[in-house]
Write a protein that holds these residues in place. Structure first.
Motif, PDB file in Angstrom:
ATOM      1  N   LEU A 125      56.212  22.692  13.553  1.00  0.00           N
ATOM      2  CA  LEU A 125      55.846  22.399  14.964  1.00  0.00           C
ATOM      3  C   LEU A 125      54.873  23.244  15.622  1.00  0.00           C
ATOM      4  O   LEU A 125      54.220  23.083  16.710  1.00  0.00           O
ATOM      5  N   GLY A 126      54.520  24.410  14.830  1.00  0.00           N
ATOM      6  CA  GLY A 126      53.329  25.252  15.316  1.00  0.00           C
ATOM      7  C   GLY A 126      53.869  26.306  16.257  1.00  0.00           C
ATOM      8  O   GLY A 126      55.105  26.581  16.563  1.00  0.00           O
ATOM      9  N   LEU A 127      53.099  27.031  16.868  1.00  0.00           N
ATOM     10  CA  LEU A 127      53.435  28.278  17.791  1.00  0.00           C
ATOM     11  C   LEU A 127      53.232  28.092  19.214  1.00  0.00           C
ATOM     12  O   LEU A 127      52.187  27.106  19.690  1.00  0.00           O
ATOM     13  N   THR A 128      53.781  28.798  20.000  1.00  0.00           N
ATOM     14  CA  THR A 128      53.536  28.408  21.781  1.00  0.00           C
ATOM     15  C   THR A 128      52.409  29.454  22.059  1.00  0.00           C
ATOM     16  O   THR A 128      51.758  29.964  21.151  1.00  0.00           O
ATOM     17  N   GLU A 129      51.881  28.993  23.271  1.00  0.00           N
ATOM     18  CA  GLU A 129      51.161  29.928  23.660  1.00  0.00           C
ATOM     19  C   GLU A 129      51.279  31.137  23.939  1.00  0.00           C
ATOM     20  O   GLU A 129      52.567  31.768  24.326  1.00  0.00           O
ATOM     21  N   PRO A 130      50.494  32.020  24.022  1.00  0.00           N
ATOM     22  CA  PRO A 130      50.885  33.615  24.259  1.00  0.00           C
ATOM     23  C   PRO A 130      51.697  33.828  25.399  1.00  0.00           C
ATOM     24  O   PRO A 130      51.208  33.547  26.529  1.00  0.00           O
ATOM     25  N   GLY A 159      51.577  38.895  25.046  1.00  0.00           N
ATOM     26  CA  GLY A 159      50.617  38.440  24.157  1.00  0.00           C
ATOM     27  C   GLY A 159      51.046  37.844  22.565  1.00  0.00           C
ATOM     28  O   GLY A 159      50.603  37.537  21.779  1.00  0.00           O
ATOM     29  N   ARG A 160      52.503  37.871  22.829  1.00  0.00           N
ATOM     30  CA  ARG A 160      53.385  37.310  21.651  1.00  0.00           C
ATOM     31  C   ARG A 160      53.335  35.858  21.673  1.00  0.00           C
ATOM     32  O   ARG A 160      53.568  35.114  22.685  1.00  0.00           O
ATOM     33  N   ARG A 161      53.625  35.227  20.289  1.00  0.00           N
ATOM     34  CA  ARG A 161      53.675  33.631  20.029  1.00  0.00           C
ATOM     35  C   ARG A 161      54.927  33.403  19.324  1.00  0.00           C
ATOM     36  O   ARG A 161      55.345  34.282  18.416  1.00  0.00           O
ATOM     37  N   TYR A 183      62.006  29.303  24.163  1.00  0.00           N
ATOM     38  CA  TYR A 183      62.274  28.705  25.254  1.00  0.00           C
ATOM     39  C   TYR A 183      62.364  30.133  26.087  1.00  0.00           C
ATOM     40  O   TYR A 183      62.132  30.056  27.397  1.00  0.00           O
ATOM     41  N   ASN A 184      63.039  31.151  25.550  1.00  0.00           N
ATOM     42  CA  ASN A 184      63.497  32.423  26.661  1.00  0.00           C
ATOM     43  C   ASN A 184      62.396  33.231  26.706  1.00  0.00           C
ATOM     44  O   ASN A 184      61.919  33.687  27.893  1.00  0.00           O
ATOM     45  N   LEU A 185      61.550  33.750  25.603  1.00  0.00           N
ATOM     46  CA  LEU A 185      60.511  34.655  25.661  1.00  0.00           C
ATOM     47  C   LEU A 185      59.213  34.066  25.973  1.00  0.00           C
ATOM     48  O   LEU A 185      58.389  34.731  26.806  1.00  0.00           O
ATOM     49  N   ALA A 186      58.968  33.064  25.633  1.00  0.00           N
ATOM     50  CA  ALA A 186      57.795  32.491  26.070  1.00  0.00           C
ATOM     51  C   ALA A 186      57.527  31.488  27.058  1.00  0.00           C
ATOM     52  O   ALA A 186      56.573  31.095  27.514  1.00  0.00           O
TER      53      ALA A 186
END
Length: 444
Positions: free
Chosen positions: A301-306, A310-312, A321-324
């Protein structure tokens, strides 16, 4: 003219009562005072205040916009309860802060134009500005002008931003079939099919009762509509108010197809409905609960926006869901799977379903959120039609199929035939005849 009356109490105390006649000639008291001088001043004040309410008295214009609207115009202006609710909400949101403290006589066209510019700067839509000015301000100042509260109409001739007329996108028969199959219950399918077959407005559709349809002749009589209101605007504090006439204020009759009539007959017999019962009833739950899908491999599915740090994170995971704070379908599904597992293990207790306060009528927002929107997503039509757009589709399909314009006008309850004409040539293939004519000439 007022006067003072001397009164002697049982203990011999002398008091003076101030009296005056109101506009209807009824004798009124302005109070009782210890001295004749005080009583004279009291009835003179009462007469002066009374004079402010007489036609032609310039002092009537001293009252503020807030006082006039809340004490004179809104309570005594005849309008539908739903209109009163809408007017009050827009007045409090958009008009009272600007015009409320101003005296009626001091409001000039230049101040209305300034208000229009301020509304634009705040990001209000052209439709909202036009509604507040053309519907509310115009009606308020017209009444004040007619009653000689003001002698200049402040909003007359003031321009508002143009509201563009966007072309209607009409759902096709193929798209409707996909949407129909995506509906979760047979009741919802029958309601939506009745909507496309009859072209009824939502309030007319959800107020239909068994007695309104002659199942033998297939004649439907539209004689009522229902409005959903806030409790403050309902005469008895309820939520649904039935009007004994439809929007166009005239009963109308239309014929239904054989197939929808037979479906309605089956529905009436299966539910054992009496003549006065609603055909379509709210089932007193919060709609069908969607079950979480099976988890998807996050590696695909790939990575989320930072996030702020700045983490993905990988989509479809609880950390995303919780951190990004990602709310894409995969991340929301991951959270749903997690919650479902906790409930299955007995670690969480699901909230009890929220019960809607209704007398059996179907709430519009509930149907939209719980039934219509999910079905529309599953059908994937490429655009987002509303339930009301089925009424537009009904008119367009009839005209495209060769129905008489006047018949369609009467069927839909339009006040003018110009409204019905807007549905001509609205389907995607409406211009095919023009293109064929153009091609014929070019081929020569």
């Amino acid at each position: 003219m007022g006067f003072t009356r001397k009164r002697i109490g049982r203990n011999g105390t002398v008091r003076f009562q101030a009296l005056y006649d109101d506009v209807k000639g009824v004798r009124q008291s302005a109070g009782t005072y210890a001295t004749e001088k005080e009583a004279n001043k009291a009835w003179q004040r009462a007469e002066a205040k009374l004079a402010e309410g007489r036609l032609g008295d310039p002092r009537r214009g001293r009252q503020t916009f807030k006082t006039y609207v809340e004490e004179k115009w809104l309570p005594n202006h005849s309008m539908e309860p739903s209109t009163r609710e809408s007017y009050t909400r827009h007045i409090n949101l958009h008009l009272m802060s600007e015009f409320g403290p101003m005296k009626m006589r001091d409001i000039l066209p230049e101040y209305v134009r300034e208000w229009v510019v301020k509304m634009q700067r705040k990001g209000a839509s052209p439709r909202t500005i036009q509604y507040c000015k053309a519907s509310i301000l115009n009606a308020t100042f017209t009444t004040a002008f007619d009653d000689q509260v003001i002698f200049l109409h402040p909003s007359k001739g003031v321009k508002t931003p143009t509201v563009p007329r966007k072309p209607r996108k009409i759902i096709t028969a193929e798209q409707f079939d996909r949407l129909y199959r995506a509906l979760p219950t047979a009741d919802a399918q029958l309601l939506i099919e009745m909507s496309i077959e009859s072209g009824l407005r939502w309030g007319e559709l959800t107020e239909l009762r068994v007695k309104d349809i002659d199942l033998d002749t297939r004649i439907l009589t539209v004689s009522r509509t229902v409005m959903e209101l806030s409790r403050d605007y309902h005469p008895t504090g309820g939520r649904f108010l039935v009007k004994e006439y439809p929007k166009d204020k005239e009963y109308r009759r239309l014929k239904l197809s054989t197939q929808i009539t037979e479906k309605l007959r089956t529905h009436v017999e299966a539910e054992r409905l009496a003549d006065g019962d609603l055909l379509f009833v709210y089932r007193n739950d919060d709609g069908p609960k969607s079950r979480p899908r099976q988890p998807v491999d996050p590696d695909e599915l790939g990575l989320t926006e930072p996030n702020e740090a700045g983490r993905r994170y990988k989509h479809g995971t609880m950390t995303a869901y919780n951190l990004a704070k990602c709310r894409c379908g995969h991340c929301k599904n991951s959270y749903a799977v997690y919650r479902a597992k906790r409930r299955a293990d007995g670690r969480d207790n699901p909230r009890p379903p929220r019960l809607r306060d209704t007398d059996g009528h179907i709430p519009r927002d509930w149907f939209r959120r719980q039934i219509w929107d999910p079905a529309r997503t599953v059908a994937d039509l490429g655009f987002k039609p509303r339930v009301h757009d089925l009424r537009h589709a009904h008119a367009s399909w009839l005209l495209a199929g060769g129905a008489d314009l006047q018949v369609v006008k009467e069927r839909l309850g339009h006040s003018t035939i110009a409204t019905t004409e807007k549905y001509l040539h609205t389907l995607p293939d409406a211009d095919e005849t023009a293109l064929k004519a153009l091609s014929k000439i070019r081929r020569g």
